[in-house]
Design an enzyme around this catalytic site. Structure first.
Site, PDB file in Angstrom:
ATOM      1  N   ARG A 117       0.993  -1.172   0.070  1.00 37.41           N
ATOM      2  CA  ARG A 117       0.071   0.052   0.275  1.00 37.41           C
ATOM      3  C   ARG A 117       1.019   1.137  -0.088  1.00 37.41           C
ATOM      4  O   ARG A 117       1.949   1.308   0.492  1.00 37.41           O
ATOM      5  CB  ARG A 117      -0.990  -0.087   1.336  1.00 37.41           C
ATOM      6  CG  ARG A 117      -1.674   1.196   1.445  1.00 37.41           C
ATOM      7  CD  ARG A 117      -2.795   0.892   0.659  1.00 37.41           C
ATOM      8  NE  ARG A 117      -3.992   1.931   1.188  1.00 37.41           N
ATOM      9  CZ  ARG A 117      -5.007   2.200   0.360  1.00 37.41           C
ATOM     10  NH1 ARG A 117      -5.327   1.817  -0.911  1.00 37.41           N
ATOM     11  NH2 ARG A 117      -5.909   3.108   1.116  1.00 37.41           N
ATOM     12  N   THR A 145      -9.636   0.643  -9.278  1.00 35.87           N
ATOM     13  CA  THR A 145      -8.788  -0.613  -8.892  1.00 35.87           C
ATOM     14  C   THR A 145      -9.092  -1.596  -9.830  1.00 35.87           C
ATOM     15  O   THR A 145      -9.754  -1.794 -10.500  1.00 35.87           O
ATOM     16  CB  THR A 145      -9.354  -0.774  -7.363  1.00 35.87           C
ATOM     17  OG1 THR A 145      -9.367   0.377  -6.774  1.00 35.87           O
ATOM     18  CG2 THR A 145      -8.794  -1.756  -6.726  1.00 35.87           C
ATOM     19  N   GLU A 189      -4.460   8.233  -3.591  1.00 35.65           N
ATOM     20  CA  GLU A 189      -4.880   7.346  -2.452  1.00 35.65           C
ATOM     21  C   GLU A 189      -4.795   8.211  -1.210  1.00 35.65           C
ATOM     22  O   GLU A 189      -5.531   7.884  -0.205  1.00 35.65           O
ATOM     23  CB  GLU A 189      -3.669   6.336  -2.173  1.00 35.65           C
ATOM     24  CG  GLU A 189      -4.065   4.888  -2.070  1.00 35.65           C
ATOM     25  CD  GLU A 189      -4.840   4.418  -3.233  1.00 35.65           C
ATOM     26  OE1 GLU A 189      -6.026   4.197  -3.145  1.00 35.65           O
ATOM     27  OE2 GLU A 189      -4.249   4.177  -4.491  1.00 35.65           O
ATOM     28  N   ASP A 194      -8.168   8.567   0.535  1.00 41.31           N
ATOM     29  CA  ASP A 194      -8.661   7.229   1.737  1.00 41.31           C
ATOM     30  C   ASP A 194      -8.469   7.599   3.143  1.00 41.31           C
ATOM     31  O   ASP A 194      -8.994   6.763   3.956  1.00 41.31           O
ATOM     32  CB  ASP A 194      -8.071   5.931   1.444  1.00 41.31           C
ATOM     33  CG  ASP A 194      -8.495   5.100  -0.045  1.00 41.31           C
ATOM     34  OD1 ASP A 194      -9.491   5.631  -0.306  1.00 41.31           O
ATOM     35  OD2 ASP A 194      -8.039   4.394  -0.642  1.00 41.31           O
ATOM     36  N   SER A 204      -7.668   1.033   3.847  1.00 39.84           N
ATOM     37  CA  SER A 204      -8.074   0.606   2.460  1.00 39.84           C
ATOM     38  C   SER A 204      -9.329  -0.295   2.618  1.00 39.84           C
ATOM     39  O   SER A 204      -9.383  -1.172   3.748  1.00 39.84           O
ATOM     40  CB  SER A 204      -7.175  -0.182   1.760  1.00 39.84           C
ATOM     41  OG  SER A 204      -7.548  -0.861   0.490  1.00 39.84           O
ATOM     42  N   SER A 205     -10.184  -0.412   1.877  1.00 42.65           N
ATOM     43  CA  SER A 205     -11.164  -1.568   1.686  1.00 42.65           C
ATOM     44  C   SER A 205     -10.765  -2.660   0.779  1.00 42.65           C
ATOM     45  O   SER A 205     -11.534  -3.379   0.690  1.00 42.65           O
ATOM     46  CB  SER A 205     -12.448  -0.848   1.093  1.00 42.65           C
ATOM     47  OG  SER A 205     -12.871   0.167   1.964  1.00 42.65           O
ATOM     48  N   GLY A 218     -14.051  -1.290  -6.073  1.00 44.97           N
ATOM     49  CA  GLY A 218     -15.154  -0.704  -5.819  1.00 44.97           C
ATOM     50  C   GLY A 218     -15.118   0.308  -4.668  1.00 44.97           C
ATOM     51  O   GLY A 218     -16.181   0.405  -3.888  1.00 44.97           O
ATOM     52  N   GLY A 219     -13.938   0.552  -4.001  1.00 48.21           N
ATOM     53  CA  GLY A 219     -14.053   1.501  -2.792  1.00 48.21           C
ATOM     54  C   GLY A 219     -14.272   0.569  -1.490  1.00 48.21           C
ATOM     55  O   GLY A 219     -14.210  -0.523  -1.608  1.00 48.21           O
TER      56      GLY A 219
HETATM   57  O1  DON Z   1      -7.953   1.260  -1.106  1.00 42.10           O
HETATM   58  C1  DON Z   1      -9.127   1.560  -1.202  1.00 42.10           C
HETATM   59  O2  DON Z   1     -10.085   1.084  -0.586  1.00 42.10           O
HETATM   60  C2  DON Z   1      -9.723   2.360  -2.454  1.00 42.10           C
HETATM   61  N1  DON Z   1      -8.779   3.234  -2.792  1.00 42.10           N
HETATM   62  C3  DON Z   1      -9.930   1.602  -3.520  1.00 42.10           C
HETATM   63  C4  DON Z   1     -10.347   2.313  -4.789  1.00 42.10           C
HETATM   64  C5  DON Z   1     -11.149   1.674  -5.766  1.00 42.10           C
HETATM   65  O3  DON Z   1     -11.554   0.388  -5.345  1.00 42.10           O
HETATM   66  C6  DON Z   1     -12.017   2.607  -6.689  1.00 42.10           C
HETATM   67  N2  DON Z   1     -12.520   1.582  -7.677  1.00 42.10           N
HETATM   68  N3  DON Z   1     -13.626   1.661  -7.916  1.00 42.10           N
END
Ligand code: DON
Length: 575
Positions: A109, A384, A423, A426, A455-456, A476-477
């Site tokens: 990360r 992502t 990032e 986040d 992070s997710s 997908g965050g």
């Molecule tokens: O690490 C995370 O949780 C986010 N930066 C992920 C971002 C993400 O999945 C965007 N996609 N749709």
């Protein structure tokens, strides 16, 4: 529970589990699911969000590489053929399952630069200035992908850096033909590409958006990748690439320094694991919130008869949403980078905590999120991409990596040829103020120099009877967590095959905002009305996530690969 229609019964005879279709979901959804079959392979399988990257991985496996070799090659290939998301300008997590049974977690990360501070995205009045954390060089964390992929290769790979990077270098230099799925993603940020001449030169075709059938060549990225292939991470963290990134950052008001790159490190750690019935979920620990939140939700859900209630039923949707509401409240309150905060993982995943949370769930009434707080008795403390790989020897790799938004900040340093992440968004820009994924987070995730943002991302492995059973994950965050949960539950509880599970319309509840997000086709109007009467609020969104998953069918021993229908350029391929 609705009964199977005649046509569904016919599909059931053709090998699709009847339990999967015995649901209250709308008839059109059941008919679509009845036809969803995974790609089958006997020996090995790669599933990724871009077909050329999947093919690179399969070739490495056929050439004798193991799953870790293939993961490194697919990771670099995705940086070229899936530039929105695959990256060398971001970071991620890798879960490794070794054929001898060991499970490992690799954290690559991004880290906050040394000059970062808790209030850096607020103005003098304490108001959060949103674009700072998403569109500027201040949004950029120190990328981890290059060091992460190399750490995995050196420790568990069998092939040279050249063997694993050459396919990506060739794809960047010679170019590749764009399909509709690629074009859909590129077109989301054509206007942003036009703002920066060095970006427009690569990602626009003489100033115009690319079209299906055009060839995208990335000579600058080919050069950058060649430097990494030759000198390894040194080129990226101590050499010409770091230098270009730092110069561009200084020019654009960012915080990056050569020292930040020299200080960057990746970390091997113990995965988080938990039991659900006779399955063991093995997933990502902090700085990912994924493993803990998936596991906490499953601990709450364990005693409920989801399999009896069925997919898309009032009771299933209600109970899953209530479990997610409570697990996300804990996530947002307690979790952060373990180098900076003490994460109360044992408490959050304890049977007592699950029981305490379950006792607050009412059978017939939604609990308003305003009444839920992360309240442990003791305070211990759209982008992502995901790919899944299983090799012929029984090793497996599950990787999710990201530059956060599609194409990150939308900017490229000089002629390095790759997008930089945003990032830093986040982190908690200010306690109580939602980030881009609507996550309302607290102090545990405040910005500090050298810290990794929570992070997710949840690349996940599932074992059954001590054997590898599923490899899954998604972008997908915040929705990643619930997508992974559904990827598992749709098979384990609702009896779907892997492709049905990945395709099935999804739901998502993250405590705040107090709404259940749904994809079209999950709920019939009658089910929705009943849930609204119970106090649930709904927001329909066309789609989210891209679950790239593999199931090892214990009955047949075959690998079932499933590319998400929501990523039409993706591919499950094996041999
Ligand atoms: O690490 C995370 O949780 C986010 N930066 C992920 C971002 C993400 O999945 C965007 N996609 N749709």
């Amino acid at each position: 529970m609705a009964l199977l229609g005649a046509s569904s019964a016919a599909f059931a005879q053709a090998g699709v589990s009847s339990r999967a279709l015995d649901s209250t979901a709308p008839p059109t959804t059941r008919a679509a699911l009845a036809k969803a079959e995974p790609v089958l392979a006997k020996h090995a399988m790669v599933v990724s969000a871009q077909h050329l990257a999947s093919e690179v991985g399969v070739q490495i496996l056929k050439d004798g590489g193991n799953a870790i070799d293939a993961a490194v090659a697919v990771g670099y290939a995705l940086a070229v053929v899936h530039p929105c998301c695959g990256n060398i300008g971001g970071g991620g997590f890798m879960m490794v399952h070794l054929a001898d049974g060991k499970n490992l977690f690799l954290d690559f990360r991004e880290k906050a630069p040394g000059k970062a501070s808790p209030t850096m995205f607020q103005d003098d009045n304490g108001t959060v200035i949103k674009p700072r954390s998403t569109q500027t060089y201040q949004a950029v964390g120190i990328p981890g992908t290059v060091m992460g992929l190399e750490a995995a290769r050196v420790k568990y790979g069998t092939m040279s850096r050249k063997q694993l990077m050459q396919p990506a270098i060739d794809l960047a230099r010679k170019g590749y033909e764009l399909q509709q799925g690629d074009i859909n993603i590129l077109h989301t940020r054509s206007d942003d590409f036009a703002k920066h001449p060095n970006v427009a030169k690569i990602f626009l075709n003489n100033g115009k958006p690319y079209q299906v059938g055009d060839t995208l060549k990335q000579p600058q990225l080919a050069k950058t990748l060649s430097l990494i292939e030759k000198d390894g991470p040194k080129a990226f963290y101590r050499g010409p690439i770091a230098h270009q990134l730092v110069m561009a950052s200084i020019e654009h008001g960012g915080l990056l320094s050569m020292q930040d790159f020299a200080d960057y490190s990746v970390q091997w750690d113990e995965p988080v694991s938990c039991k659900y019935r006779d399955y063991t979920i093995v997933s990502t620990p902090p700085p990912s919130s994924g493993g803990v939140t998936v596991c906490e939700t499953l601990q709450i859900l364990d005693p409920y008869p989801l399999e009896k209630w069925g997919y898309g039923s009032v009771q299933s949707v209600h109970t899953i949403a209530e479990a997610e509401r409570r697990a996300f409240a804990d996530r947002n309150t307690y979790l952060g980078d373990p180098a900076f905060v003490k994460n109360p993982i044992a408490t959050l995943l304890s049977a007592d905590h699950a029981e305490a949370l379950r006792s607050t769930i009412e059978d017939d009434k939604a609990t308003p999120s305003s009444e839920i707080k992360g309240n442990l008795a003791t305070d211990e403390g759209q982008h992502t991409t995901h790919f899944s790989i299983v090799d012929a020897k029984g090793n497996a790799v599950s990787v999710t990596f990201t530059i956060n938004y599609l194409f990150g900040i939308g900017q490229i340093a000089g002629d390095t040829g790759f997008f930089l992440n945003n990032e830093m968004d986040d982190f908690t820009s200010k306690p109580g103020v939602p980030n881009s994924f609507g996550l309302v987070q607290g102090k545990a995730n405040q910005i500090e120099p050298g810290k990794r943002p929570l992070s997710s991302m949840s690349p996940t492995l599932v074992m059954r009877d001590g054997k590898l059973w599923m490899v899954t994950g998604s972008p997908g965050g915040s929705t990643i967590i619930t997508t992974v949960l559904q990827s598992f539950l749709n098979v384990a509880a609702f009896g779907m095959n892997m492709q049905q599970s990945v395709n099935a319309p999804r739901m998502h509840m993250q405590w705040l905002p107090d709404v259940i997000m749904t994809e079209p086709g999950l709920l019939t109007p009658a089910v929705k009305a009943q849930l609204e009467d119970m106090g649930h609020h709904f927001h329909e969104r066309s789609s989210w996530g891209a679950d790239e998953a593999i199931l090892i069918n214990p009955q047949t021993g075959m690998l079932e690969g499933a590319n998400d229908r929501r990523r039409p350029s993706g591919l499950a391929a094996g041999y």
